[in-house]
Design an enzyme around this catalytic site. Sequence first.
Site, PDB file in Angstrom:
ATOM      1  N   LYS A 104       1.386  11.757  -0.978  1.00  0.00           N
ATOM      2  CA  LYS A 104       0.923  10.816  -2.268  1.00  0.00           C
ATOM      3  C   LYS A 104       1.232  11.651  -3.803  1.00  0.00           C
ATOM      4  O   LYS A 104       1.836  10.708  -4.539  1.00  0.00           O
ATOM      5  CB  LYS A 104      -0.795  10.025  -2.404  1.00  0.00           C
ATOM      6  CG  LYS A 104      -0.689   9.864  -3.615  1.00  0.00           C
ATOM      7  CD  LYS A 104      -2.418   9.875  -2.980  1.00  0.00           C
ATOM      8  CE  LYS A 104      -3.216   9.483  -5.158  1.00  0.00           C
ATOM      9  NZ  LYS A 104      -3.754  11.256  -5.701  1.00  0.00           N
ATOM     10  N   ASN A 105       0.875  12.740  -3.490  1.00  0.00           N
ATOM     11  CA  ASN A 105       1.222  13.064  -4.995  1.00  0.00           C
ATOM     12  C   ASN A 105       2.883  13.942  -5.668  1.00  0.00           C
ATOM     13  O   ASN A 105       3.038  13.849  -6.798  1.00  0.00           O
ATOM     14  CB  ASN A 105       0.357  14.854  -5.296  1.00  0.00           C
ATOM     15  CG  ASN A 105      -1.074  14.182  -5.672  1.00  0.00           C
ATOM     16  OD1 ASN A 105      -0.947  12.928  -6.172  1.00  0.00           O
ATOM     17  ND2 ASN A 105      -2.311  15.113  -5.810  1.00  0.00           N
ATOM     18  N   ARG A 119      -3.329   7.527 -11.996  1.00  0.00           N
ATOM     19  CA  ARG A 119      -2.738   8.621 -12.772  1.00  0.00           C
ATOM     20  C   ARG A 119      -1.548   9.140 -13.067  1.00  0.00           C
ATOM     21  O   ARG A 119      -0.710   8.869 -13.740  1.00  0.00           O
ATOM     22  CB  ARG A 119      -3.372   9.043 -11.900  1.00  0.00           C
ATOM     23  CG  ARG A 119      -3.466  11.539 -12.861  1.00  0.00           C
ATOM     24  CD  ARG A 119      -4.680  11.233 -13.415  1.00  0.00           C
ATOM     25  NE  ARG A 119      -3.903  12.169 -14.743  1.00  0.00           N
ATOM     26  CZ  ARG A 119      -4.874  12.617 -15.927  1.00  0.00           C
ATOM     27  NH1 ARG A 119      -5.823  11.542 -15.983  1.00  0.00           N
ATOM     28  NH2 ARG A 119      -4.562  13.395 -16.328  1.00  0.00           N
ATOM     29  N   ASP A 172      -8.974   9.434 -11.082  1.00  0.00           N
ATOM     30  CA  ASP A 172     -10.159   9.757 -10.662  1.00  0.00           C
ATOM     31  C   ASP A 172     -11.421   9.505 -11.359  1.00  0.00           C
ATOM     32  O   ASP A 172     -10.311  10.319 -12.713  1.00  0.00           O
ATOM     33  CB  ASP A 172     -10.609  10.551  -9.396  1.00  0.00           C
ATOM     34  CG  ASP A 172      -9.867  10.388  -7.483  1.00  0.00           C
ATOM     35  OD1 ASP A 172     -10.358   8.994  -8.247  1.00  0.00           O
ATOM     36  OD2 ASP A 172      -9.655  11.026  -6.797  1.00  0.00           O
ATOM     37  N   ASP A 193      -8.572  19.097  -4.865  1.00  0.00           N
ATOM     38  CA  ASP A 193      -8.519  18.361  -3.703  1.00  0.00           C
ATOM     39  C   ASP A 193      -8.769  17.939  -2.616  1.00  0.00           C
ATOM     40  O   ASP A 193      -9.451  17.545  -2.119  1.00  0.00           O
ATOM     41  CB  ASP A 193      -6.591  17.362  -4.411  1.00  0.00           C
ATOM     42  CG  ASP A 193      -6.181  17.062  -5.381  1.00  0.00           C
ATOM     43  OD1 ASP A 193      -7.154  16.853  -6.655  1.00  0.00           O
ATOM     44  OD2 ASP A 193      -5.247  16.593  -5.096  1.00  0.00           O
ATOM     45  N   MET A 196     -11.686  23.213 -11.932  1.00  0.00           N
ATOM     46  CA  MET A 196     -11.090  22.528 -12.610  1.00  0.00           C
ATOM     47  C   MET A 196     -11.509  20.832 -13.410  1.00  0.00           C
ATOM     48  O   MET A 196     -11.416  20.678 -14.114  1.00  0.00           O
ATOM     49  CB  MET A 196      -9.657  21.602 -11.702  1.00  0.00           C
ATOM     50  CG  MET A 196      -8.558  23.085 -12.065  1.00  0.00           C
ATOM     51  SD  MET A 196      -7.282  22.793 -11.660  1.00  0.00           S
ATOM     52  CE  MET A 196      -6.497  23.955 -10.836  1.00  0.00           C
TER      53      MET A 196
HETATM   54  C1  LIG Z   1      -1.235  12.274  -9.171  1.00  0.00           C
HETATM   55  C2  LIG Z   1      -1.426  13.838  -8.991  1.00  0.00           C
HETATM   56  O1  LIG Z   1      -0.210  14.525  -8.726  1.00  0.00           O
HETATM   57  N1  LIG Z   1      -2.776  14.060  -9.246  1.00  0.00           N
HETATM   58  C3  LIG Z   1      -2.773  15.509  -9.183  1.00  0.00           C
HETATM   59  C4  LIG Z   1      -2.759  16.553  -9.888  1.00  0.00           C
HETATM   60  O2  LIG Z   1      -3.343  15.733 -11.132  1.00  0.00           O
HETATM   61  P1  LIG Z   1      -3.173  15.876 -12.771  1.00  0.00           P
HETATM   62  O3  LIG Z   1      -1.660  16.361 -13.423  1.00  0.00           O
HETATM   63  O4  LIG Z   1      -3.443  14.715 -13.926  1.00  0.00           O
HETATM   64  O5  LIG Z   1      -3.957  17.710 -13.169  1.00  0.00           O
HETATM   65  P2  LIG Z   1      -3.777  19.024 -14.504  1.00  0.00           P
HETATM   66  O6  LIG Z   1      -3.067  20.026 -13.071  1.00  0.00           O
HETATM   67  O7  LIG Z   1      -3.278  18.168 -14.945  1.00  0.00           O
HETATM   68  O8  LIG Z   1      -5.404  19.358 -13.823  1.00  0.00           O
HETATM   69  C5  LIG Z   1      -6.585  19.041 -13.858  1.00  0.00           C
HETATM   70  C6  LIG Z   1      -7.098  19.313 -13.988  1.00  0.00           C
HETATM   71  O9  LIG Z   1      -8.147  21.240 -14.065  1.00  0.00           O
HETATM   72  C7  LIG Z   1      -7.745  21.768 -15.391  1.00  0.00           C
HETATM   73  N2  LIG Z   1      -7.012  22.407 -15.439  1.00  0.00           N
HETATM   74  C8  LIG Z   1      -5.053  22.146 -14.964  1.00  0.00           C
HETATM   75  C9  LIG Z   1      -4.772  23.434 -14.537  1.00  0.00           C
HETATM   76  C10 LIG Z   1      -5.165  25.139 -15.013  1.00  0.00           C
HETATM   77  O10 LIG Z   1      -4.346  26.101 -14.867  1.00  0.00           O
HETATM   78  N3  LIG Z   1      -6.239  24.828 -15.143  1.00  0.00           N
HETATM   79  C11 LIG Z   1      -7.164  23.582 -15.477  1.00  0.00           C
HETATM   80  O11 LIG Z   1      -8.428  24.231 -15.666  1.00  0.00           O
HETATM   81  C12 LIG Z   1      -7.129  20.279 -16.728  1.00  0.00           C
HETATM   82  O12 LIG Z   1      -7.298  20.756 -17.570  1.00  0.00           O
HETATM   83  C13 LIG Z   1      -7.218  19.113 -15.691  1.00  0.00           C
HETATM   84  O13 LIG Z   1      -8.551  18.945 -16.065  1.00  0.00           O
HETATM   85  O14 LIG Z   1      -3.331  17.274 -10.042  1.00  0.00           O
HETATM   86  C14 LIG Z   1      -4.366  18.451  -9.919  1.00  0.00           C
HETATM   87  C15 LIG Z   1      -5.288  19.598  -9.715  1.00  0.00           C
HETATM   88  O15 LIG Z   1      -4.014  20.216  -9.060  1.00  0.00           O
HETATM   89  C16 LIG Z   1      -5.014  17.190  -8.929  1.00  0.00           C
HETATM   90  O16 LIG Z   1      -6.476  17.539  -8.247  1.00  0.00           O
HETATM   91  C17 LIG Z   1      -4.588  15.903  -8.968  1.00  0.00           C
HETATM   92  O17 LIG Z   1      -4.896  15.308  -7.212  1.00  0.00           O
HETATM   93  C1  LIG Z   2      -7.195  13.246  -8.225  1.00  0.00           C
HETATM   94  C2  LIG Z   2      -6.636  12.736  -7.320  1.00  0.00           C
HETATM   95  O1  LIG Z   2      -5.078  11.806  -7.777  1.00  0.00           O
HETATM   96  P1  LIG Z   2      -5.491  11.025  -9.164  1.00  0.00           P
HETATM   97  O2  LIG Z   2      -4.543  12.363  -9.911  1.00  0.00           O
HETATM   98  O3  LIG Z   2      -4.532  10.362  -8.939  1.00  0.00           O
HETATM   99  O4  LIG Z   2      -6.962  10.931  -9.383  1.00  0.00           O
HETATM  100  C3  LIG Z   2      -6.696  13.207  -5.849  1.00  0.00           C
HETATM  101  O5  LIG Z   2      -5.523  13.411  -5.143  1.00  0.00           O
HETATM  102  O6  LIG Z   2      -7.619  13.830  -4.999  1.00  0.00           O
END
Ligand SMILES: CC(=O)N[C@H]1[C@@H](OP(=O)(O)OP(=O)(O)OC[C@H]2O[C@@H](n3ccc(=O)[nH]c3=O)[C@H](O)[C@@H]2O)O[C@H](CO)[C@@H](O)[C@@H]1O
Ligand SMILES: C=C(OP(=O)(O)O)C(=O)O
Length: 435
Positions: free
Chosen positions: A22-23, A97, A121, A320, A342
């Site tokens: 998916k991602n 997202r 989510d 995840d 996270m």
């Molecule tokens: C559509 C998609 O691809 N979604 C994925 C993507 O979401 P997404 O790209 O939205 O998530 P991010 O990697 O931006 O960050 C997720 C969360 O982790 C925190 N954070 C991130 C990096 C870091 O080094 N430290 C930290 O604390 C961020 O502040 C945030 O709250 O990546 C997440 C983290 O693997 C996954 O859970 C999601 O499924």
């Molecule tokens: C958090 C997830 O997805 P999304 O970033 O699309 O909410 C996920 O795939 O577990």
Amino acid sequence: MSIFKIKGGKPLSGEIRPQGAKNEVLQVLCAVLLTDEKVRISNIPDIRDVNRLIEILMNLGVKVQKNGKGDYTFQANNLNLDYLKSEAFRKDGSSLRGSIMLMGPLLARFGEAYMPKPGGDKIGRRRLDTHFQGFFNLGAKYRFNPEEDFYGAEAKDGLTGTYMLLEEASVTGTANIVMAAVLAKGTTTIYNAACEPYLQQLCKMLNRMGAKISGIASNLLTIEGVESLSGTEHLVLPDMIEIGSWIGLAAMTKSELTIKDVSWENLGIIPDIFRKLGIKLERRGDDIYIPKQDNYEIERFIDGSILTISDAPWPGFTPDLLSIILVVATQAKGSVLIHQKMFESRLFFVDKLIDMGAQIILCDPHRATVIGLNQETPLKASELTSPDIRAGMSLLIAALSAKGTTIIHNIDQIDRGYENIDERLKAIGADITRI
Ligand SMILES: CC(=O)N[C@H]1[C@@H](OP(=O)(O)OP(=O)(O)OC[C@H]2O[C@@H](n3ccc(=O)[nH]c3=O)[C@H](O)[C@@H]2O)O[C@H](CO)[C@@H](O)[C@@H]1O
Ligand SMILES: C=C(OP(=O)(O)O)C(=O)O
């Protein structure tokens, strides 16, 4: 809204084939906007989030041709950019997202990009600073009018490459910045870039389209901007989160399962983390074989202290899969501390597992201690609501292992990320009905 009715306690057996990731798909679908030529993508999962993104691309004017199951050709040669400021896009874009990643390619190719607050989510604050900081570094200007409720970035004179050190290794943020930088003037260097297989796949696809990205799979990406990109073909990897979910399901339900064609080299630390819970799994060619196990015992750290499993950016353990690890631990022998670093609201679903009889202490929003029941007392059936995609899958696994009939509401959350889950579970012997 549909519900699942699950009669638990039945061991499952057979083979299961993971869907496309998916991602990854959400990233590569956005990348089709970077060229006016045809891009063919296969192994696209038939899941809600992906189908919504394809609809958004169509509304944006991308020609979409379905060649077969999961196999599509896209061509973004005549776009309707007015859609980006429409009420329809406000609604469509905020439903998932991944739609935030439309911004990078649009900014790169057309010098403007707009986005309603994206969905996904509700698992805690999910900031977008990294995305925007990256765009600003490349020379874009921010546009936000509260009455419009759109985020905007504009770069009418084009983007210019630069060095940037990201505040955090954001997955979708890195994808967005990479997609913006491939058509920027000059060289962009991104340090502290995320490097999940999703991103590696995106970068490889962009290079096949003519981009010049080096450092793939590391946290230091160098991108030499090019004038334009051409078409390509791309095959999506199997979904590592789904693969982890099947490993957890097999252990928890005492089942013998073979997960087919998992792309082992892209699973990173995932198999080892499940092994730490005492789950036996074997590599057979590119398959994972999980034998039937009556119980599994959680390892301890070398000094004898209680194991902690926590998330970290790749190549660390993906957040995840922590909900799946947590549910599987409820029937292990031993104890484990689950530390979800996270996201701050992703562990609240443990209340539902506690209602089912699991021994869990929620220490704070980020940490839960699980004391395993060693398969001696099965979880009790219950009536539950799925709060998010991965908690939903965890509850489904709990229900399949539990004694009696469990009802799960809000299964839309599960359908968002798992293709045809009920039929695939039935094929390996589960008693599950969609009502
Ligand atoms: C559509 C998609 O691809 N979604 C994925 C993507 O979401 P997404 O790209 O939205 O998530 P991010 O990697 O931006 O960050 C997720 C969360 O982790 C925190 N954070 C991130 C990096 C870091 O080094 N430290 C930290 O604390 C961020 O502040 C945030 O709250 O990546 C997440 C983290 O693997 C996954 O859970 C999601 O499924
Ligand atoms: C958090 C997830 O997805 P999304 O970033 O699309 O909410 C996920 O795939 O577990």
